[in-house]
Design a protein around this motif. Structure first.
Motif, PDB file in Angstrom:
ATOM      1  N   PHE A 106       0.856  -1.128   0.109  1.00 24.73           N
ATOM      2  CA  PHE A 106      -0.083  -0.148  -0.055  1.00 24.73           C
ATOM      3  C   PHE A 106       0.756   1.444  -0.046  1.00 24.73           C
ATOM      4  CE2 PHE A 106      -3.421  -2.813   1.320  1.00 24.73           C
ATOM      5  CZ  PHE A 106      -4.625  -2.496   0.541  1.00 24.73           C
ATOM      6  N   ASN A 107       2.128   1.219   0.408  1.00 22.58           N
ATOM      7  CA  ASN A 107       3.042   2.304   0.312  1.00 22.58           C
ATOM      8  C   ASN A 107       2.946   2.664  -1.226  1.00 22.58           C
ATOM      9  OD1 ASN A 107       3.449   2.715   2.949  1.00 22.58           O
ATOM     10  ND2 ASN A 107       5.244   1.534   3.181  1.00 22.58           N
ATOM     11  N   GLN A 108       2.900   1.988  -2.272  1.00 21.84           N
ATOM     12  CA  GLN A 108       2.905   2.319  -3.627  1.00 21.84           C
ATOM     13  C   GLN A 108       1.525   1.694  -4.356  1.00 21.84           C
ATOM     14  OE1 GLN A 108       6.894   2.204  -5.326  1.00 21.84           O
ATOM     15  NE2 GLN A 108       7.304   0.664  -3.805  1.00 21.84           N
ATOM     16  N   ARG A 109       0.631   1.859  -3.635  1.00 22.04           N
ATOM     17  CA  ARG A 109      -0.848   1.491  -3.973  1.00 22.04           C
ATOM     18  C   ARG A 109      -1.017   1.741  -5.607  1.00 22.04           C
ATOM     19  NH1 ARG A 109      -5.131   3.041  -0.070  1.00 22.04           N
ATOM     20  NH2 ARG A 109      -6.429   2.340  -1.729  1.00 22.04           N
ATOM     21  N   ARG A 110      -0.707   2.731  -6.130  1.00 20.54           N
ATOM     22  CA  ARG A 110      -1.069   2.981  -7.511  1.00 20.54           C
ATOM     23  C   ARG A 110      -0.121   1.963  -8.491  1.00 20.54           C
ATOM     24  NH1 ARG A 110      -3.844   7.919  -8.223  1.00 20.54           N
ATOM     25  NH2 ARG A 110      -3.647   9.116  -6.478  1.00 20.54           N
ATOM     26  N   LYS A 111       0.573   1.423  -7.909  1.00 22.40           N
ATOM     27  CA  LYS A 111       1.766   0.707  -8.832  1.00 22.40           C
ATOM     28  C   LYS A 111       0.927  -1.048  -8.909  1.00 22.40           C
ATOM     29  CE  LYS A 111       6.071   2.207  -8.280  1.00 22.40           C
ATOM     30  NZ  LYS A 111       7.477   2.108  -7.981  1.00 22.40           N
ATOM     31  N   MET A 112       1.118  -1.530 -10.119  1.00 21.10           N
ATOM     32  CA  MET A 112       0.827  -2.877 -10.016  1.00 21.10           C
ATOM     33  C   MET A 112       1.582  -3.644  -9.067  1.00 21.10           C
ATOM     34  SD  MET A 112       1.323  -5.460 -13.195  1.00 21.10           S
ATOM     35  CE  MET A 112       0.659  -4.280 -14.386  1.00 21.10           C
ATOM     36  N   LEU A 113       1.223  -4.646  -8.282  1.00 19.67           N
ATOM     37  CA  LEU A 113       1.631  -5.237  -6.921  1.00 19.67           C
ATOM     38  C   LEU A 113       3.124  -5.836  -7.303  1.00 19.67           C
ATOM     39  CD1 LEU A 113       0.585  -6.140  -4.240  1.00 19.67           C
ATOM     40  CD2 LEU A 113      -0.049  -8.276  -5.032  1.00 19.67           C
ATOM     41  N   ARG A 114       3.106  -6.315  -8.402  1.00 27.06           N
ATOM     42  CA  ARG A 114       4.465  -6.960  -8.966  1.00 27.06           C
ATOM     43  C   ARG A 114       5.646  -6.015  -8.722  1.00 27.06           C
ATOM     44  NH1 ARG A 114       2.976  -8.653 -13.353  1.00 27.06           N
ATOM     45  NH2 ARG A 114       2.911 -10.988 -12.941  1.00 27.06           N
ATOM     46  N   ASN A 115       5.478  -4.697  -9.106  1.00 32.07           N
ATOM     47  CA  ASN A 115       6.390  -3.612  -9.004  1.00 32.07           C
ATOM     48  C   ASN A 115       6.430  -3.283  -7.412  1.00 32.07           C
ATOM     49  OD1 ASN A 115       6.898  -3.935 -11.577  1.00 32.07           O
ATOM     50  ND2 ASN A 115       5.310  -2.291 -12.214  1.00 32.07           N
ATOM     51  N   ALA A 116       5.403  -3.062  -6.798  1.00 31.61           N
ATOM     52  CA  ALA A 116       5.300  -2.327  -5.359  1.00 31.61           C
ATOM     53  C   ALA A 116       6.284  -3.308  -4.474  1.00 31.61           C
ATOM     54  CB  ALA A 116       3.971  -2.303  -4.908  1.00 31.61           C
ATOM     55  N   VAL A 117       6.037  -4.742  -4.711  1.00 31.42           N
ATOM     56  CA  VAL A 117       6.457  -5.523  -3.468  1.00 31.42           C
ATOM     57  C   VAL A 117       7.393  -6.550  -4.262  1.00 31.42           C
ATOM     58  CG1 VAL A 117       4.216  -5.731  -2.461  1.00 31.42           C
ATOM     59  CG2 VAL A 117       4.796  -7.419  -4.118  1.00 31.42           C
ATOM     60  N   LYS A 118       8.166  -6.345  -5.275  1.00 30.36           N
ATOM     61  CA  LYS A 118       9.428  -6.881  -5.952  1.00 30.36           C
ATOM     62  C   LYS A 118      10.569  -7.370  -4.915  1.00 30.36           C
ATOM     63  CE  LYS A 118      12.262  -6.841 -10.186  1.00 30.36           C
ATOM     64  NZ  LYS A 118      12.466  -6.071 -11.314  1.00 30.36           N
ATOM     65  N   ALA A 149       8.209 -16.549  -8.103  1.00 35.49           N
ATOM     66  CA  ALA A 149       6.932 -16.179  -7.413  1.00 35.49           C
ATOM     67  C   ALA A 149       6.019 -15.156  -8.075  1.00 35.49           C
ATOM     68  CB  ALA A 149       7.122 -15.849  -5.815  1.00 35.49           C
ATOM     69  N   LEU A 150       6.818 -14.106  -8.493  1.00 35.60           N
ATOM     70  CA  LEU A 150       6.065 -13.108  -9.223  1.00 35.60           C
ATOM     71  C   LEU A 150       5.585 -13.232 -10.515  1.00 35.60           C
ATOM     72  CD1 LEU A 150       8.934 -10.342  -8.384  1.00 35.60           C
ATOM     73  CD2 LEU A 150       6.809 -10.327  -7.177  1.00 35.60           C
ATOM     74  N   GLN A 151       5.715 -14.555 -11.092  1.00 38.54           N
ATOM     75  CA  GLN A 151       4.892 -14.546 -12.251  1.00 38.54           C
ATOM     76  C   GLN A 151       3.484 -14.768 -12.100  1.00 38.54           C
ATOM     77  OE1 GLN A 151       6.829 -14.157 -14.868  1.00 38.54           O
ATOM     78  NE2 GLN A 151       8.606 -13.559 -13.470  1.00 38.54           N
ATOM     79  N   ASP A 152       3.168 -15.048 -10.848  1.00 42.12           N
ATOM     80  CA  ASP A 152       1.662 -15.458 -10.622  1.00 42.12           C
ATOM     81  C   ASP A 152       0.686 -14.032 -11.097  1.00 42.12           C
ATOM     82  OD1 ASP A 152      -0.794 -15.731  -9.106  1.00 42.12           O
ATOM     83  OD2 ASP A 152       0.211 -17.334  -7.979  1.00 42.12           O
ATOM     84  N   GLU A 153      -0.462 -14.457 -11.467  1.00 44.45           N
ATOM     85  CA  GLU A 153      -1.228 -13.584 -12.107  1.00 44.45           C
ATOM     86  C   GLU A 153      -1.740 -12.502 -11.109  1.00 44.45           C
ATOM     87  OE1 GLU A 153      -4.514 -14.873 -14.649  1.00 44.45           O
ATOM     88  OE2 GLU A 153      -3.035 -15.781 -15.916  1.00 44.45           O
ATOM     89  N   ILE A 154      -1.799 -12.824  -9.642  1.00 51.20           N
ATOM     90  CA  ILE A 154      -2.411 -12.201  -8.532  1.00 51.20           C
ATOM     91  C   ILE A 154      -1.272 -10.591  -8.789  1.00 51.20           C
ATOM     92  CG2 ILE A 154      -1.042 -12.866  -6.828  1.00 51.20           C
ATOM     93  CD1 ILE A 154      -3.433 -12.692  -5.068  1.00 51.20           C
ATOM     94  N   PHE A 155      -0.223 -10.876  -9.084  1.00 47.57           N
ATOM     95  CA  PHE A 155       0.824  -9.810  -9.168  1.00 47.57           C
ATOM     96  C   PHE A 155       0.368  -8.663 -10.268  1.00 47.57           C
ATOM     97  CE2 PHE A 155       3.229 -12.800  -6.669  1.00 47.57           C
ATOM     98  CZ  PHE A 155       3.442 -12.113  -5.680  1.00 47.57           C
ATOM     99  N   ASN A 156      -0.427  -9.081 -11.164  1.00 47.57           N
ATOM    100  CA  ASN A 156      -1.114  -8.095 -11.907  1.00 47.57           C
ATOM    101  C   ASN A 156      -1.939  -7.203 -11.338  1.00 47.57           C
ATOM    102  OD1 ASN A 156       0.406  -9.175 -13.994  1.00 47.57           O
ATOM    103  ND2 ASN A 156      -1.060 -10.781 -14.696  1.00 47.57           N
ATOM    104  N   LEU A 157      -2.671  -7.252 -10.251  1.00 46.42           N
ATOM    105  CA  LEU A 157      -3.332  -6.576  -9.589  1.00 46.42           C
ATOM    106  C   LEU A 157      -2.744  -5.326  -8.662  1.00 46.42           C
ATOM    107  CD1 LEU A 157      -5.772  -9.253  -7.953  1.00 46.42           C
ATOM    108  CD2 LEU A 157      -5.870  -7.992 -10.221  1.00 46.42           C
ATOM    109  N   ARG A 158      -3.636  -4.553  -8.173  1.00 48.21           N
ATOM    110  CA  ARG A 158      -2.955  -3.485  -7.448  1.00 48.21           C
ATOM    111  C   ARG A 158      -3.450  -3.867  -5.907  1.00 48.21           C
ATOM    112  NH1 ARG A 158      -4.220  -0.515 -11.975  1.00 48.21           N
ATOM    113  NH2 ARG A 158      -2.477   0.852 -12.635  1.00 48.21           N
ATOM    114  N   ALA A 159      -2.934  -3.261  -5.083  1.00 47.72           N
ATOM    115  CA  ALA A 159      -3.053  -3.660  -3.514  1.00 47.72           C
ATOM    116  C   ALA A 159      -4.487  -3.685  -3.065  1.00 47.72           C
ATOM    117  CB  ALA A 159      -2.282  -2.924  -2.849  1.00 47.72           C
TER     118      ALA A 159
END
Length: 250
Positions: free
Chosen positions: A205-217, A224-234
């Motif tokens: 949530f500190n970078q909530r505008r980013k796609m999750l993959r980029n925010a929590v990389k 693990a980051l290949q999972d489709e859930i990381f295409n979402l936002r927080a």
């Protein structure tokens, strides 16, 4: 009487109807032990002291309010703890309910402190700035859903009870207020650890505008980051989604 201290975020409840509604909600399930946070001028305290058969305590930081409460409500003499709640030790050994018109400038910090005690606090009824109350109760997909929503809802079921208008206070705040009830969940979502969970949620949530993959990389191995859930936002992830993801963290 007493003075109002802006530095402590003081807005004192003067509407008796609101005080009574909070006490009525509390007594839907009468607690054995009760802690009031920030009694201030005693708007709730005067009713709480009258509840028979409970162990009641209150925590107040402001020395002036402590002296006022002693004079105005002598029954509180051995029940009042003069300290900063954020630095307080647990006031009871056994489980207790929390109630309060929480100081708005530290209401989120109060909730995080209570989370540390969650096993001993099965129920909370608190008044917050309405925006904060809504944030605590918000569901995923909502724009107000954030760190506070996820961390609290992982451990508590939340119910928004009612609005409180500015004119119910002295001085009137510039915002609406809201009262919510929280009940400890019996089914905490499984997570790798609470530390991993808190770290993931705050980072996302500190970078909530980013796609999750980029925010929590930095928190996950590349595969693990290949999972489709990381295409979402927080804000699109449920509490359970966050908890499940902790098992994939580094």
């Amino acid at each position: 009487m007493y003075t109002l201290k802006k530095s402590l975020g003081q807005h004192f409840l003067k509407d008796e109807t609101v005080s009574q509604k909070i006490v009525e909600a509390l007594l839907n399930e009468k607690p054995e032990r009760l802690l009031e946070i920030g009694p201030g001028g005693g708007a709730l305290t005067k009713y709480l002291l009258k509840i028979e058969g409970i162990d009641f305590k209150a925590i107040e930081l402001d020395e002036e309010k402590v002296q006022y409460l002693y004079k105005q409500y002598p029954a509180i003499q051995d029940k009042l703890i003069h300290t900063d709640f954020l630095k307080a030790v647990k006031p009871f050994e056994e489980a207790f309910t929390v109630v309060g018109n929480f100081p708005y400038n530290i209401s989120s910090q109060i909730m995080f402190k209570i989370l540390d005690w969650k096993e001993e606090v099965p129920r909370i009824i608190g008044m917050f700035q309405k925006e904060v109350a809504q944030r605590i109760a918000a569901r995923h997909g909502n724009k107000t859903y954030g760190i506070l929503s996820v961390l609290i809802q992982a451990f508590y079921d939340t119910t928004y009870l009612f609005d409180v208008p500015p004119e119910s206070f002295n001085p009137p705040p510039k915002v609406m207020s809201g009262v919510i009830e929280l009940r400890l969940r019996h089914d905490f979502p499984e997570m790798k650890s609470q530390r991993h969970f808190f770290n993931l949620v705050k980072t996302a949530f500190n970078q909530r505008r980013k796609m999750l993959r980029n925010a929590v990389k930095p928190l996950f191995p590349p595969e693990a980051l290949q999972d489709e859930i990381f295409n979402l936002r927080a804000e699109q992830l449920s509490v359970e989604d966050f908890a499940a993801l902790t098992f994939k963290m580094q």
